[in-house]
Write an enzyme that holds these catalytic residues in place. Structure first.
Site, mmCIF file in Angstrom:
data_model
loop_
_atom_site.group_PDB
_atom_site.id
_atom_site.type_symbol
_atom_site.label_atom_id
_atom_site.label_comp_id
_atom_site.label_asym_id
_atom_site.label_seq_id
_atom_site.Cartn_x
_atom_site.Cartn_y
_atom_site.Cartn_z
ATOM 1 N N GLU A 1 -0.721 -10.764 3.332
ATOM 2 C CA GLU A 1 -0.465 -9.933 4.518
ATOM 3 C C GLU A 1 -0.749 -10.728 5.787
ATOM 4 O O GLU A 1 -0.002 -10.683 6.761
ATOM 5 C CB GLU A 1 -1.339 -8.674 4.471
ATOM 6 C CG GLU A 1 -0.888 -7.693 3.383
ATOM 7 C CD GLU A 1 -1.859 -6.553 3.153
ATOM 8 O OE1 GLU A 1 -2.985 -6.604 3.667
ATOM 9 O OE2 GLU A 1 -1.479 -5.596 2.459
ATOM 10 N N LYS B 1 -7.278 6.704 9.785
ATOM 11 C CA LYS B 1 -7.557 5.262 9.832
ATOM 12 C C LYS B 1 -8.082 4.791 11.187
ATOM 13 O O LYS B 1 -8.575 3.676 11.311
ATOM 14 C CB LYS B 1 -6.279 4.472 9.486
ATOM 15 C CG LYS B 1 -5.595 4.872 8.183
ATOM 16 C CD LYS B 1 -6.426 4.514 6.988
ATOM 17 C CE LYS B 1 -5.789 4.837 5.658
ATOM 18 N NZ LYS B 1 -4.606 4.080 5.327
ATOM 19 N N GLY C 1 0.826 -1.210 0.000
ATOM 20 C CA GLY C 1 0.000 0.000 0.000
ATOM 21 C C GLY C 1 0.856 1.254 0.000
ATOM 22 O O GLY C 1 2.089 1.180 0.026
ATOM 23 N N SER C 2 0.197 2.406 0.009
ATOM 24 C CA SER C 2 0.947 3.659 -0.105
ATOM 25 C C SER C 2 1.787 3.938 1.146
ATOM 26 O O SER C 2 2.909 4.440 1.047
ATOM 27 C CB SER C 2 -0.010 4.823 -0.376
ATOM 28 O OG SER C 2 -0.973 4.917 0.644
ATOM 29 N N ASP D 1 3.210 -2.795 8.255
ATOM 30 C CA ASP D 1 2.201 -2.647 7.195
ATOM 31 C C ASP D 1 1.181 -1.580 7.585
ATOM 32 O O ASP D 1 1.054 -1.217 8.768
ATOM 33 C CB ASP D 1 1.485 -4.001 6.984
ATOM 34 C CG ASP D 1 0.747 -4.064 5.649
ATOM 35 O OD1 ASP D 1 0.769 -3.071 4.883
ATOM 36 O OD2 ASP D 1 0.142 -5.113 5.374
ATOM 37 N N GLY E 1 -6.651 -4.880 3.272
ATOM 38 C CA GLY E 1 -6.960 -5.490 1.981
ATOM 39 C C GLY E 1 -7.472 -4.523 0.948
ATOM 40 O O GLY E 1 -7.877 -4.934 -0.144
ATOM 41 N N GLY E 2 -7.426 -3.228 1.289
ATOM 42 C CA GLY E 2 -7.819 -2.232 0.294
ATOM 43 C C GLY E 2 -6.996 -2.366 -0.987
ATOM 44 O O GLY E 2 -7.480 -2.122 -2.091
ATOM 45 N N ALA F 1 -2.996 -0.013 7.221
ATOM 46 C CA ALA F 1 -4.337 -0.555 7.466
ATOM 47 C C ALA F 1 -5.365 0.379 6.824
ATOM 48 O O ALA F 1 -5.082 1.552 6.592
ATOM 49 C CB ALA F 1 -4.601 -0.668 8.963
#
Ligand code: 5RP
Length: 219
Positions: free
Chosen positions: A103, A121, A29-30, A81, A95-96, A83
């Site tokens: 993961e 978030k 992810g970003s 990671d 899981g976006g 979220a």
């Protein structure tokens, strides 16, 4: 500070959690991408990385960081990671980016899960963000019907195939008061590979980027 600056700040803070001379678990992810960029600066101190997606693996390799297969690694001291949503108890929706299964696997192996996220978030109750579920393609309709019985509204993520060759159902309209129970119930549906609730194996540490700086929450 912009959202990207907050993501960068938590990515920088997460480096403190990476022990010298070890293999580090890397998310997707970003926010995880900013973390990978930070890892690039200390790559001489690493034995390598295990990636939770092909995308992250490519980014790590481009920076000259060795990517190892999870099966070849016996010890993973830390997994870092992002979220999509996280509670004060450090249960998450992930899981976006569609990488939830890998993961979850890397997180299961890791001794410590450090979640890096900007303040948007943090939620009281999970479920506003549609819950991603990775499904074997031939089971898609069956799984969708079973999810409706649980009160959710599944939508097929259009034009998307996971790194494992499966599809994603994004489940809307859930107010998840009991994340542990829902995570287990979803896992019982035949055809579900994994769901994006990380309650059983939540984060151990949350580095939350806010205007006040990086806050650390533990459970
Ligand atoms: C990918 C994920 C990501 O961690 C999640 O989607 C957050 O992404 P971002 O850091 O871009 O907001 O679970 O599958």
């Amino acid at each position: 500070m912009t959202q990207d600056e907050l993501k960068q700040a938590v990515a920088r803070a997460a480096i403190e959690y990476v022990p010298v001379g070890t293999v580090v678990g890397v998310g997707t992810g970003s926010t995880a991408n900013y973390f990978i960029d930070e890892l690039g600066k200390i790559k001489h101190k690493l034995d390598g990385a295990v990636a939770s997606s092909e995308g992250s693996a490519q980014r790590l390799k481009k920076l000259g960081i060795e990517v190892l297969q999870l099966n070849d690694v016996t010890e993973l001291p830390v997994y870092v990671d992002g979220a999509d949503e996280i509670t004060h108890h450090l249960a998450m929706i992930k899981g976006g980016g569609g990488a939830l299964t890998r993961e979850k696997i890397v997180a299961a192996v890791a001794r410590k899960f450090v979640c890096i996220a900007d303040q948007s978030k943090l939620v009281d109750v999970l479920g506003k963000f549609p819950l991603p579920i990775e499904v074997i393609p031939m089971a898609r309709s069956y799984v969708a019907r079973e999810i409706v019985k649980l009160g959710g509204q599944p939508a097929l993520r259009q034009g998307f195939t996971t790194d494992n060759g499966n599809v994603i159902l994004d489940v809307h309209n859930l107010t998840i008061m009991k994340p542990l129970e829902l995570e287990s119930a979803l896992n019982q549906i035949t055809g579900v590979v994994a769901n994006g609730l990380f309650a059983r194996r939540g984060a151990d540490v949350l580095l939350l980027g806010s205007e006040k700086g990086v806050q650390t929450l533990t459970r």
